[in-house]
Design a protein around this motif. Sequence first.
Motif, PDB file in Angstrom:
ATOM      1  N   PRO A 136      41.623  13.578   4.486  1.00 36.47           N
ATOM      2  CA  PRO A 136      41.852  12.833   3.239  1.00 36.47           C
ATOM      3  C   PRO A 136      42.838  11.677   3.407  1.00 36.47           C
ATOM      4  O   PRO A 136      43.706  11.712   4.276  1.00 36.47           O
ATOM      5  CB  PRO A 136      42.456  13.891   2.306  1.00 36.47           C
ATOM      6  CG  PRO A 136      43.010  14.951   3.194  1.00 36.47           C
ATOM      7  CD  PRO A 136      42.267  14.902   4.489  1.00 36.47           C
ATOM      8  N   VAL A 137      42.688  10.674   2.540  1.00 37.98           N
ATOM      9  CA  VAL A 137      43.679   9.595   2.383  1.00 37.98           C
ATOM     10  C   VAL A 137      44.215   9.756   0.970  1.00 37.98           C
ATOM     11  O   VAL A 137      43.444   9.727   0.004  1.00 37.98           O
ATOM     12  CB  VAL A 137      43.034   8.206   2.565  1.00 37.98           C
ATOM     13  CG1 VAL A 137      44.042   7.101   2.263  1.00 37.98           C
ATOM     14  CG2 VAL A 137      42.466   8.059   3.974  1.00 37.98           C
ATOM     15  N   ARG A 138      45.522   9.941   0.857  1.00 35.59           N
ATOM     16  CA  ARG A 138      46.115  10.268  -0.455  1.00 35.59           C
ATOM     17  C   ARG A 138      46.942   9.114  -1.018  1.00 35.59           C
ATOM     18  O   ARG A 138      47.579   8.377  -0.280  1.00 35.59           O
ATOM     19  CB  ARG A 138      47.017  11.497  -0.317  1.00 35.59           C
ATOM     20  CG  ARG A 138      46.263  12.748   0.104  1.00 35.59           C
ATOM     21  CD  ARG A 138      47.217  13.936   0.214  1.00 35.59           C
ATOM     22  NE  ARG A 138      46.597  15.054   0.895  1.00 35.59           N
ATOM     23  CZ  ARG A 138      45.778  15.929   0.297  1.00 35.59           C
ATOM     24  NH1 ARG A 138      45.512  15.800  -0.984  1.00 35.59           N
ATOM     25  NH2 ARG A 138      45.247  16.910   0.988  1.00 35.59           N
ATOM     26  N   ASP A 139      46.931   9.021  -2.356  1.00 35.41           N
ATOM     27  CA  ASP A 139      47.745   7.989  -3.012  1.00 35.41           C
ATOM     28  C   ASP A 139      49.193   8.469  -3.159  1.00 35.41           C
ATOM     29  O   ASP A 139      49.550   9.552  -2.684  1.00 35.41           O
ATOM     30  CB  ASP A 139      47.123   7.569  -4.354  1.00 35.41           C
ATOM     31  CG  ASP A 139      47.160   8.683  -5.400  1.00 35.41           C
ATOM     32  OD1 ASP A 139      47.795   9.733  -5.167  1.00 35.41           O
ATOM     33  OD2 ASP A 139      46.534   8.493  -6.466  1.00 35.41           O
ATOM     34  N   ARG A 140      50.021   7.676  -3.840  1.00 34.25           N
ATOM     35  CA  ARG A 140      51.450   8.012  -3.980  1.00 34.25           C
ATOM     36  C   ARG A 140      51.661   9.333  -4.695  1.00 34.25           C
ATOM     37  O   ARG A 140      52.665  10.003  -4.501  1.00 34.25           O
ATOM     38  CB  ARG A 140      52.186   6.911  -4.753  1.00 34.25           C
ATOM     39  CG  ARG A 140      52.297   5.612  -3.981  1.00 34.25           C
ATOM     40  CD  ARG A 140      52.884   4.510  -4.861  1.00 34.25           C
ATOM     41  NE  ARG A 140      54.240   4.797  -5.273  1.00 34.25           N
ATOM     42  CZ  ARG A 140      55.320   4.546  -4.558  1.00 34.25           C
ATOM     43  NH1 ARG A 140      55.207   3.970  -3.382  1.00 34.25           N
ATOM     44  NH2 ARG A 140      56.516   4.840  -5.023  1.00 34.25           N
ATOM     45  N   ALA A 141      50.696   9.703  -5.562  1.00 34.64           N
ATOM     46  CA  ALA A 141      50.833  10.948  -6.318  1.00 34.64           C
ATOM     47  C   ALA A 141      50.254  12.136  -5.548  1.00 34.64           C
ATOM     48  O   ALA A 141      50.266  13.259  -6.047  1.00 34.64           O
ATOM     49  CB  ALA A 141      50.141  10.795  -7.668  1.00 34.64           C
ATOM     50  N   GLY A 142      49.726  11.899  -4.352  1.00 28.37           N
ATOM     51  CA  GLY A 142      49.182  12.991  -3.548  1.00 28.37           C
ATOM     52  C   GLY A 142      47.716  13.289  -3.806  1.00 28.37           C
ATOM     53  O   GLY A 142      47.156  14.230  -3.236  1.00 28.37           O
ATOM     54  N   ARG A 143      47.068  12.484  -4.656  1.00 34.51           N
ATOM     55  CA  ARG A 143      45.640  12.701  -4.915  1.00 34.51           C
ATOM     56  C   ARG A 143      44.796  12.081  -3.809  1.00 34.51           C
ATOM     57  O   ARG A 143      45.106  10.990  -3.316  1.00 34.51           O
ATOM     58  CB  ARG A 143      45.226  12.036  -6.240  1.00 34.51           C
ATOM     59  CG  ARG A 143      45.687  12.769  -7.480  1.00 34.51           C
ATOM     60  CD  ARG A 143      45.245  11.997  -8.707  1.00 34.51           C
ATOM     61  NE  ARG A 143      45.834  10.660  -8.673  1.00 34.51           N
ATOM     62  CZ  ARG A 143      46.760  10.240  -9.543  1.00 34.51           C
ATOM     63  NH1 ARG A 143      47.170  11.029 -10.508  1.00 34.51           N
ATOM     64  NH2 ARG A 143      47.259   9.019  -9.450  1.00 34.51           N
ATOM     65  N   THR A 144      43.710  12.772  -3.437  1.00 35.06           N
ATOM     66  CA  THR A 144      42.804  12.212  -2.438  1.00 35.06           C
ATOM     67  C   THR A 144      42.000  11.085  -3.080  1.00 35.06           C
ATOM     68  O   THR A 144      41.252  11.313  -4.023  1.00 35.06           O
ATOM     69  CB  THR A 144      41.859  13.304  -1.910  1.00 35.06           C
ATOM     70  OG1 THR A 144      42.657  14.319  -1.304  1.00 35.06           O
ATOM     71  CG2 THR A 144      40.890  12.748  -0.877  1.00 35.06           C
ATOM     72  N   VAL A 145      42.179   9.859  -2.564  1.00 33.16           N
ATOM     73  CA  VAL A 145      41.469   8.719  -3.144  1.00 33.16           C
ATOM     74  C   VAL A 145      40.347   8.225  -2.244  1.00 33.16           C
ATOM     75  O   VAL A 145      39.496   7.451  -2.654  1.00 33.16           O
ATOM     76  CB  VAL A 145      42.423   7.540  -3.464  1.00 33.16           C
ATOM     77  CG1 VAL A 145      43.264   7.866  -4.682  1.00 33.16           C
ATOM     78  CG2 VAL A 145      43.296   7.191  -2.273  1.00 33.16           C
ATOM     79  N   ALA A 146      40.366   8.657  -0.988  1.00 39.00           N
ATOM     80  CA  ALA A 146      39.313   8.262  -0.044  1.00 39.00           C
ATOM     81  C   ALA A 146      39.333   9.269   1.092  1.00 39.00           C
ATOM     82  O   ALA A 146      40.263  10.086   1.189  1.00 39.00           O
ATOM     83  CB  ALA A 146      39.568   6.858   0.489  1.00 39.00           C
ATOM     84  N   ALA A 147      38.285   9.233   1.902  1.00 38.75           N
ATOM     85  CA  ALA A 147      38.262  10.075   3.099  1.00 38.75           C
ATOM     86  C   ALA A 147      37.961   9.196   4.304  1.00 38.75           C
ATOM     87  O   ALA A 147      37.301   8.155   4.175  1.00 38.75           O
ATOM     88  CB  ALA A 147      37.220  11.175   2.957  1.00 38.75           C
ATOM     89  N   LEU A 148      38.465   9.626   5.436  1.00 36.39           N
ATOM     90  CA  LEU A 148      38.368   8.857   6.670  1.00 36.39           C
ATOM     91  C   LEU A 148      37.735   9.761   7.714  1.00 36.39           C
ATOM     92  O   LEU A 148      38.145  10.922   7.852  1.00 36.39           O
ATOM     93  CB  LEU A 148      39.799   8.484   7.078  1.00 36.39           C
ATOM     94  CG  LEU A 148      40.039   7.908   8.458  1.00 36.39           C
ATOM     95  CD1 LEU A 148      39.530   6.468   8.505  1.00 36.39           C
ATOM     96  CD2 LEU A 148      41.538   7.936   8.773  1.00 36.39           C
ATOM     97  N   ASN A 149      36.725   9.272   8.442  1.00 38.02           N
ATOM     98  CA  ASN A 149      36.148  10.135   9.477  1.00 38.02           C
ATOM     99  C   ASN A 149      35.917   9.420  10.795  1.00 38.02           C
ATOM    100  O   ASN A 149      36.020   8.195  10.891  1.00 38.02           O
ATOM    101  CB  ASN A 149      34.853  10.796   8.980  1.00 38.02           C
ATOM    102  CG  ASN A 149      33.631   9.888   9.129  1.00 38.02           C
ATOM    103  OD1 ASN A 149      33.747   8.701   9.422  1.00 38.02           O
ATOM    104  ND2 ASN A 149      32.462  10.465   8.911  1.00 38.02           N
ATOM    105  N   VAL A 150      35.640  10.231  11.810  1.00 40.81           N
ATOM    106  CA  VAL A 150      35.163   9.734  13.101  1.00 40.81           C
ATOM    107  C   VAL A 150      33.889  10.503  13.393  1.00 40.81           C
ATOM    108  O   VAL A 150      33.823  11.711  13.153  1.00 40.81           O
ATOM    109  CB  VAL A 150      36.196   9.977  14.220  1.00 40.81           C
ATOM    110  CG1 VAL A 150      35.636   9.547  15.573  1.00 40.81           C
ATOM    111  CG2 VAL A 150      37.477   9.232  13.940  1.00 40.81           C
TER     112      VAL A 150
END
Length: 547
Positions: free
Chosen positions: A490-504
């Motif tokens: 996960p990629v999280r915002d300042r509040a800790g919410r997952t706003v995007a995901a990153l993969n390989v």
Amino acid sequence: MPAMTAVDADAPAGAGTPAEAVGPLLRGVTVLRRLTEAGGTLSPSALERATGLARSTVDRITGTLGRMGYVRLDGRDVVLTPRVMELGNAYLAALRLPALLDARADTLADELDESVSLAVADLDGVRFIHQATRRRALSVSFRIGDLLPAERTAPGALFATEWTEADWTRWRERRAQDARDASFPAVPPRADPTAAPCSPPPSPDSFAQRVERARRDGWAVDDQLIEPGLVAVSVPVRDPGTGRVACVASVVSHTSRHSAADLRTSLLPRLRTAVTAMETDLRTAPAPEPGPAPAGLATWTTASKHELGRDFVESLARGLTVLTAFGEGRAAPSLTEVARATGLSRATARRALLTHEHLGLVAAHPDRTYTLTPRVLDLGFPALSRTTLPRLAEPHLRALADTAGEPTALAVLTSDGKEIQYTAGAGTSRVLTVQISVGTRLPATATSLGRVLLADTTAPLSPTLTEVRSQGYALVDEELESGLRSIAVPVRDRAGRTVAALNVSTHAARRTLRDVVADLLPALHATAAHIQQDLHTASRFTHVPPS
Ligand code: PHB
């Protein structure tokens, strides 16, 4: 010597460079300003021309700014990074107005369905500290940090009600020197005053008349002073302690929606109600908690100097970090407090402050405290204040794809939560590789990206998603397509919410499942951390759309 002319041009008019000013800091600030004016990107030779500095100096300064994480090299270009926004953030945090008033401005924009801005005075200019923007086909919209000439705006007339004779003199001198507003890159230039006029140019005293009207009415309008079609109405937000104008709130519209005359009846009453509430918020706000001061600076700069030698300009790095000693609860530190917060000696901190004062970035007060000025926003802020998550992630994806030798992608969940959509990606030159096209949608549950995104939702989770949530990553083996393995975090915002995901992604023939976790997961986590660091810096005072 051209070098001195260009750098000196960045100090306020009439101020000779003090003998104790830190030269590399003056030059570094000039480089940041030229990059900002250019929109964030310049080649080293364009920087040489824009600053008048020698190439070797440009290279050392950009090398140092690179080490600080304020610029990166993209091919041959020098590019500002979101990290540089920490300088403007220090000003906005110390000012406190955005933290206290942004939400009310946003609510008003929603209520009126019009753009709403907050602006502060910056000498004889007006600088935006917040924008709640409605995107329309017919609108100019300014960015946080943009500077406008006071006389071409509604807020300017309100600020000028408090101008001293010296302020008016400065304004007249600027108008005489820069009749076309060339020193305000954010606004369209005025018509050439020597060309045959299609409409009469505003007479020099018309601004004074508008200021008198603003003083009498307590509000001001902008009837297409910036460009045809743009109209605005503004009301001052007064500091509860001093009664002076702390900032100005404006509603901005277009003549296709409202005439300037009609702003008074249609928008002014609700703007006034919102400003009254803002003033109450200022009066009742609890004293700020001091945020964490920058840590370990002196150790870091010394280590960088050891590592990079001549290519690291330590006095520039130290000088810029002095600006980050300011912040919420540290709005007006003394020299001792700046030295303590940065870990610098008093002598070093004092020379840096003196240099910043000369550059108009810091104001020194009779009680021996210092404050940042709105001019700090010239150091990168407007160029980056409209960034998006995909855009700020891109260089990090590129770096990950290059080191891992595998393609990488960023994705968000569609609004119904059933699919993912790629928002950014970086491929490799392998023959057998996963093709990532931005915009492509795939079923969420079948992909590693989708599972990471779904694992953060509040719905009851399947055993698979519960596991993804607890282990912090999703590994999908040949489910979407035979041979395809991918791992996501996960990629999280300042509040800790997952706003995007990153993969390989990789091919089953290239790596076992074990290898995928052992080889790729650490790099994936590190990349997510870099993206998050940029996102958190950029989104402290601006809205960064996730897609
Ligand atoms: C704005 O873009 O917020 C704006 C523009 C011109 C004004 C006032 C506000 O006069």
